[in-house]
Motif scaffolding. Structure first.
Motif, PDB file in Angstrom:
ATOM      1  N   VAL A 152       0.841  -1.198   0.000  1.00 57.34           N
ATOM      2  CA  VAL A 152       0.000   0.000   0.000  1.00 57.34           C
ATOM      3  C   VAL A 152       0.881   1.254   0.000  1.00 57.34           C
ATOM      4  CG1 VAL A 152      -1.702   1.297   1.327  1.00 57.34           C
ATOM      5  CG2 VAL A 152      -1.896  -1.185   1.162  1.00 57.34           C
ATOM      6  N   ALA A 153       1.927   1.265   0.821  1.00 54.02           N
ATOM      7  CA  ALA A 153       2.809   2.425   0.888  1.00 54.02           C
ATOM      8  C   ALA A 153       3.552   2.625  -0.431  1.00 54.02           C
ATOM      9  CB  ALA A 153       3.799   2.262   2.036  1.00 54.02           C
ATOM     10  N   ASP A 154       3.949   1.530  -1.059  1.00 58.26           N
ATOM     11  CA  ASP A 154       4.642   1.636  -2.342  1.00 58.26           C
ATOM     12  C   ASP A 154       3.727   2.249  -3.393  1.00 58.26           C
ATOM     13  OD1 ASP A 154       6.889   1.215  -4.044  1.00 58.26           O
ATOM     14  OD2 ASP A 154       5.854  -0.529  -4.901  1.00 58.26           O
ATOM     15  N   ARG A 155       2.470   1.789  -3.462  1.00 56.76           N
ATOM     16  CA  ARG A 155       1.503   2.376  -4.418  1.00 56.76           C
ATOM     17  C   ARG A 155       1.255   3.840  -4.088  1.00 56.76           C
ATOM     18  NH1 ARG A 155      -1.456  -2.485  -3.711  1.00 56.76           N
ATOM     19  NH2 ARG A 155      -2.869  -1.362  -2.343  1.00 56.76           N
ATOM     20  N   GLN A 156       1.110   4.135  -2.808  1.00 52.80           N
ATOM     21  CA  GLN A 156       0.854   5.512  -2.373  1.00 52.80           C
ATOM     22  C   GLN A 156       2.030   6.414  -2.741  1.00 52.80           C
ATOM     23  OE1 GLN A 156      -2.014   6.308  -1.028  1.00 52.80           O
ATOM     24  NE2 GLN A 156      -1.625   8.426  -0.490  1.00 52.80           N
ATOM     25  N   GLN A 157       3.251   5.908  -2.591  1.00 47.93           N
ATOM     26  CA  GLN A 157       4.429   6.695  -2.928  1.00 47.93           C
ATOM     27  C   GLN A 157       4.479   6.997  -4.425  1.00 47.93           C
ATOM     28  OE1 GLN A 157       8.204   4.806  -2.185  1.00 47.93           O
ATOM     29  NE2 GLN A 157       9.237   6.774  -1.996  1.00 47.93           N
ATOM     30  N   LYS A 158       4.197   6.003  -5.244  1.00 45.87           N
ATOM     31  CA  LYS A 158       4.216   6.227  -6.695  1.00 45.87           C
ATOM     32  C   LYS A 158       3.134   7.210  -7.118  1.00 45.87           C
ATOM     33  CE  LYS A 158       6.349   1.815  -7.712  1.00 45.87           C
ATOM     34  NZ  LYS A 158       6.152   0.436  -8.085  1.00 45.87           N
ATOM     35  N   LEU A 159       1.940   7.068  -6.554  1.00 50.02           N
ATOM     36  CA  LEU A 159       0.854   7.989  -6.871  1.00 50.02           C
ATOM     37  C   LEU A 159       1.197   9.399  -6.405  1.00 50.02           C
ATOM     38  CD1 LEU A 159      -2.040   8.530  -7.879  1.00 50.02           C
ATOM     39  CD2 LEU A 159      -2.831   7.940  -5.579  1.00 50.02           C
ATOM     40  N   GLY A 160       1.737   9.509  -5.197  1.00 45.62           N
ATOM     41  CA  GLY A 160       2.117  10.816  -4.671  1.00 45.62           C
ATOM     42  C   GLY A 160       3.162  11.502  -5.527  1.00 45.62           C
ATOM     43  N   GLU A 161       4.162  10.751  -5.976  1.00 44.82           N
ATOM     44  CA  GLU A 161       5.192  11.335  -6.831  1.00 44.82           C
ATOM     45  C   GLU A 161       4.603  11.804  -8.156  1.00 44.82           C
ATOM     46  OE1 GLU A 161       8.407   8.559  -7.172  1.00 44.82           O
ATOM     47  OE2 GLU A 161       8.938   8.756  -5.053  1.00 44.82           O
ATOM     48  N   TYR A 162       3.690  11.011  -8.709  1.00 44.60           N
ATOM     49  CA  TYR A 162       3.037  11.398  -9.972  1.00 44.60           C
ATOM     50  C   TYR A 162       2.253  12.700  -9.775  1.00 44.60           C
ATOM     51  CZ  TYR A 162      -0.299  11.338 -13.821  1.00 44.60           C
ATOM     52  OH  TYR A 162      -1.067  11.690 -14.887  1.00 44.60           O
ATOM     53  N   LEU A 163       1.457  12.752  -8.711  1.00 42.07           N
ATOM     54  CA  LEU A 163       0.637  13.936  -8.460  1.00 42.07           C
ATOM     55  C   LEU A 163       1.494  15.163  -8.164  1.00 42.07           C
ATOM     56  CD1 LEU A 163      -2.203  12.350  -6.304  1.00 42.07           C
ATOM     57  CD2 LEU A 163      -2.347  13.112  -8.679  1.00 42.07           C
ATOM     58  N   LEU A 164       2.541  14.984  -7.370  1.00 41.96           N
ATOM     59  CA  LEU A 164       3.399  16.119  -7.048  1.00 41.96           C
ATOM     60  C   LEU A 164       4.172  16.626  -8.260  1.00 41.96           C
ATOM     61  CD1 LEU A 164       4.749  15.253  -3.516  1.00 41.96           C
ATOM     62  CD2 LEU A 164       3.405  17.231  -4.166  1.00 41.96           C
ATOM     63  N   ASN A 165       4.621  15.728  -9.109  1.00 39.52           N
ATOM     64  CA  ASN A 165       5.321  16.157 -10.327  1.00 39.52           C
ATOM     65  C   ASN A 165       4.396  16.964 -11.225  1.00 39.52           C
ATOM     66  OD1 ASN A 165       7.728  14.988  -9.528  1.00 39.52           O
ATOM     67  ND2 ASN A 165       7.347  13.084 -10.646  1.00 39.52           N
ATOM     68  N   ASP A 166       3.138  16.517 -11.334  1.00 42.73           N
ATOM     69  CA  ASP A 166       2.158  17.255 -12.123  1.00 42.73           C
ATOM     70  C   ASP A 166       1.880  18.622 -11.497  1.00 42.73           C
ATOM     71  OD1 ASP A 166       0.145  17.450 -14.260  1.00 42.73           O
ATOM     72  OD2 ASP A 166      -1.304  17.352 -12.596  1.00 42.73           O
ATOM     73  N   ALA A 167       1.698  18.652 -10.170  1.00 37.06           N
ATOM     74  CA  ALA A 167       1.438  19.921  -9.485  1.00 37.06           C
ATOM     75  C   ALA A 167       2.631  20.858  -9.609  1.00 37.06           C
ATOM     76  CB  ALA A 167       1.111  19.659  -8.020  1.00 37.06           C
ATOM     77  N   ARG A 168       3.839  20.323  -9.520  1.00 37.62           N
ATOM     78  CA  ARG A 168       5.048  21.138  -9.644  1.00 37.62           C
ATOM     79  C   ARG A 168       5.134  21.746 -11.050  1.00 37.62           C
ATOM     80  NH1 ARG A 168       8.399  23.600  -6.608  1.00 37.62           N
ATOM     81  NH2 ARG A 168       8.456  21.875  -5.166  1.00 37.62           N
ATOM     82  N   ALA A 169       4.827  20.940 -12.070  1.00 39.45           N
ATOM     83  CA  ALA A 169       4.881  21.442 -13.447  1.00 39.45           C
ATOM     84  C   ALA A 169       3.857  22.567 -13.649  1.00 39.45           C
ATOM     85  CB  ALA A 169       4.623  20.302 -14.428  1.00 39.45           C
TER      86      ALA A 169
ATOM     87  N   GLY B 200       4.972  16.898   3.244  1.00 45.44           N
ATOM     88  CA  GLY B 200       5.998  17.940   3.338  1.00 45.44           C
ATOM     89  C   GLY B 200       6.278  18.593   2.000  1.00 45.44           C
ATOM     90  N   ARG B 201       6.351  17.774   0.962  1.00 43.71           N
ATOM     91  CA  ARG B 201       6.600  18.327  -0.377  1.00 43.71           C
ATOM     92  C   ARG B 201       5.407  19.145  -0.859  1.00 43.71           C
ATOM     93  NH1 ARG B 201       8.350  13.532  -4.046  1.00 43.71           N
ATOM     94  NH2 ARG B 201       8.339  15.175  -5.604  1.00 43.71           N
ATOM     95  N   LEU B 202       4.196  18.684  -0.546  1.00 44.48           N
ATOM     96  CA  LEU B 202       3.001  19.424  -0.940  1.00 44.48           C
ATOM     97  C   LEU B 202       2.925  20.764  -0.219  1.00 44.48           C
ATOM     98  CD1 LEU B 202       0.337  19.425  -2.527  1.00 44.48           C
ATOM     99  CD2 LEU B 202      -0.719  18.287  -0.571  1.00 44.48           C
ATOM    100  N   LEU B 203       3.233  20.773   1.064  1.00 47.26           N
ATOM    101  CA  LEU B 203       3.218  22.027   1.822  1.00 47.26           C
ATOM    102  C   LEU B 203       4.279  22.992   1.303  1.00 47.26           C
ATOM    103  CD1 LEU B 203       2.664  20.597   5.404  1.00 47.26           C
ATOM    104  CD2 LEU B 203       1.008  21.868   4.026  1.00 47.26           C
ATOM    105  N   THR B 204       5.428  22.480   0.929  1.00 46.35           N
ATOM    106  CA  THR B 204       6.468  23.326   0.355  1.00 46.35           C
ATOM    107  C   THR B 204       5.987  23.972  -0.942  1.00 46.35           C
ATOM    108  OG1 THR B 204       8.207  21.964   1.327  1.00 46.35           O
ATOM    109  CG2 THR B 204       8.823  23.329  -0.563  1.00 46.35           C
ATOM    110  N   LEU B 205       5.308  23.190  -1.750  1.00 48.95           N
ATOM    111  CA  LEU B 205       4.771  23.701  -3.011  1.00 48.95           C
ATOM    112  C   LEU B 205       3.741  24.807  -2.747  1.00 48.95           C
ATOM    113  CD1 LEU B 205       4.908  23.195  -6.077  1.00 48.95           C
ATOM    114  CD2 LEU B 205       3.031  21.587  -5.790  1.00 48.95           C
ATOM    115  N   GLU B 206       2.886  24.606  -1.757  1.00 47.85           N
ATOM    116  CA  GLU B 206       1.882  25.617  -1.427  1.00 47.85           C
ATOM    117  C   GLU B 206       2.540  26.891  -0.890  1.00 47.85           C
ATOM    118  OE1 GLU B 206      -1.620  25.421  -1.987  1.00 47.85           O
ATOM    119  OE2 GLU B 206      -0.736  23.865  -3.232  1.00 47.85           O
ATOM    120  N   ARG B 207       3.571  26.742  -0.076  1.00 52.04           N
ATOM    121  CA  ARG B 207       4.263  27.923   0.460  1.00 52.04           C
ATOM    122  C   ARG B 207       4.972  28.688  -0.653  1.00 52.04           C
ATOM    123  NH1 ARG B 207       5.605  24.100   4.992  1.00 52.04           N
ATOM    124  NH2 ARG B 207       4.022  24.576   6.561  1.00 52.04           N
TER     125      ARG B 207
END
Length: 175
Positions: free
Chosen positions: A31-48, A127-134
């Motif tokens: 579950v954590a592995d799937r969550q990590q991959k999904l999180g990285e995908y979403l964060l990369n999209d949000a960062r772009a 943490g990465r999401l909060l950094t992006l928002e800040r």
């Protein structure tokens, strides 16, 4: 009395600590592995998307900075309104970010009780999401400052005077 020299000779420095993320993610659950991959995908999209938005703001500021034509009172007022709007948006995002931070902390605490690897993934993602928002908040506040500075630079009324004495202010307003 002990001799200091022989003891110092055997004192070795401690090795560097292992990164916390590695320690917590050494054995990820499925579950954590799937969550990590999904999180990285979403964060990369949000960062772009965030970077594209920041480049649009930079282009707008560059266009305004190279303004050659005359500046009207409406332009100055629009610049000040845009500054206020950017500050309001930044304040709204800051409030939402504070709420998100609390929610992430609660989720991480709950997830560490059930699956520590999932808690570690959630904490890193949060943490990465909060950094992006800040970063968004900082960009908005910088934009507001730019709009205010631009308006002040192009205001033909000259430098503004500040008043410590209320009577002096009243005399200046009456003039």
């Amino acid at each position: 009395m002990l001799d200091v020299v022989p003891i110092d000779k055997f004192d070795i420095p401690l090795p560097p600590a292992r990164p916390i993320a590695f320690e917590e993610r050494m054995f990820l659950s499925k579950v954590a592995d799937r969550q990590q991959k999904l999180g990285e995908y979403l964060l990369n999209d949000a960062r772009a998307k965030s970077e594209a938005w920041k480049s649009q703001i930079a282009q707008l500021m560059s266009t305004l900075d190279s303004w050659i034509g005359p500046v009207t009172a409406e332009d100055l007022a629009a610049s000040m309104e845009s500054a206020e709007k950017a500050e309001e948006i930044a304040e709204t995002i800051a409030i939402a970010t504070a709420r998100l931070e609390k929610r992430i902390r609660r989720d991480v605490k709950r997830q560490f009780e059930n699956d520590p690897s999932l808690g570690a993934v959630t904490r890193a993602f949060g943490g990465r999401l909060l950094t992006l928002e800040r970063e968004k908040i900082d960009a908005l506040l910088e934009t507001a400052l730019f709009f205010r500075a631009w308006a002040a630079d192009h205001d033909d009324r000259g430098p503004l005077q500040s008043f410590d004495d209320p009577q002096a202010l009243m005399r200046a307003l009456a003039a």
